[in-house]
Design an enzyme around this catalytic site. Sequence first.
Site, mmCIF file in Angstrom:
data_model
loop_
_atom_site.group_PDB
_atom_site.id
_atom_site.type_symbol
_atom_site.label_atom_id
_atom_site.label_comp_id
_atom_site.label_asym_id
_atom_site.label_seq_id
_atom_site.Cartn_x
_atom_site.Cartn_y
_atom_site.Cartn_z
ATOM 1 N N ASP A 13 0.866 -1.168 0.000
ATOM 2 C CA ASP A 13 0.000 0.000 0.000
ATOM 3 C C ASP A 13 0.910 1.227 0.000
ATOM 4 O OD1 ASP A 13 -2.389 1.595 0.430
ATOM 5 O OD2 ASP A 13 -1.757 1.754 2.520
ATOM 6 N N ASP A 15 -0.179 5.135 1.109
ATOM 7 C CA ASP A 15 -0.447 6.030 2.246
ATOM 8 C C ASP A 15 -0.503 5.232 3.545
ATOM 9 O OD1 ASP A 15 -1.102 8.672 0.826
ATOM 10 O OD2 ASP A 15 -2.427 7.269 -0.186
ATOM 11 N N ASP A 184 -1.571 -0.717 5.985
ATOM 12 C CA ASP A 184 -1.856 -0.234 7.345
ATOM 13 C C ASP A 184 -3.333 -0.274 7.706
ATOM 14 O OD1 ASP A 184 -2.269 1.996 5.467
ATOM 15 O OD2 ASP A 184 -2.660 3.186 7.262
#
Length: 241
Positions: A13, A15, A184
């Site tokens: 991922d 961000d 995250d």
Amino acid sequence: MPLPVTPRLIVFDLDGTLIDSRIDLCNSVNATLAYLGKPELPEAVISSYIGDGASILVRRAIGDPEGDTHDEQYVTKALTFFLDYYRIHKLDYTYVYPGVLASLEAIHANHPGILMAVLTNKPVNPSRDICTYFGLSRFFFQNYGGNSFHTKKPDPHGLQILIAEASAIAGITITPAETVMIGDTDTDILTARSCGAHSIGCTFGLKPHSLVDAPPDHLAHTPTDWLQILGIHSSPTPQIL
């Protein structure tokens, strides 16, 4: 505890995993709200909206998460302003998390056969621009965004495409069991789970609380933890002549 086998494909991922873009995203959302004549939102609130793409981020910020409050013309107006503002300000405060570059270097140096890619719900152009700016692009054979396909994470389509493309590059069939998704949020973990891939959840990211709802296979408290989980040394192994 490390993975049972060294993966052939690692998908990251963006961000909250490779970069901390919280301030620039929050500033862009609040600039959009000001443009619409709405009050600004606290950073913590906006941060909780991040992870599912620009459209949903804007919808949540204007109080229309399900698309039943405002007409689409109003939403399009808000989204267009947000994207235009973010395009200019996406690098004002954004930075690469400490340890990310060193970890990517270690993976590349110790296991050059491992392919790496980015799969984010951020629009693809700013994702690629940010990775290029910070020198991350050289590690990835592909960088797909939230508008690269007809679906976004947690739909597994993007991850499945990356597995197929990596297999073509490697000249072998890479399976989901040889793939790791690192992110995250629960969105990333659910993407991996629905595809049959391994998952690593980053507790240092933007939405670590969401990992409670979708526990990953492994937890990383810093980017350096990726190496231990992947079974990779933090520096190249010296060659014996």
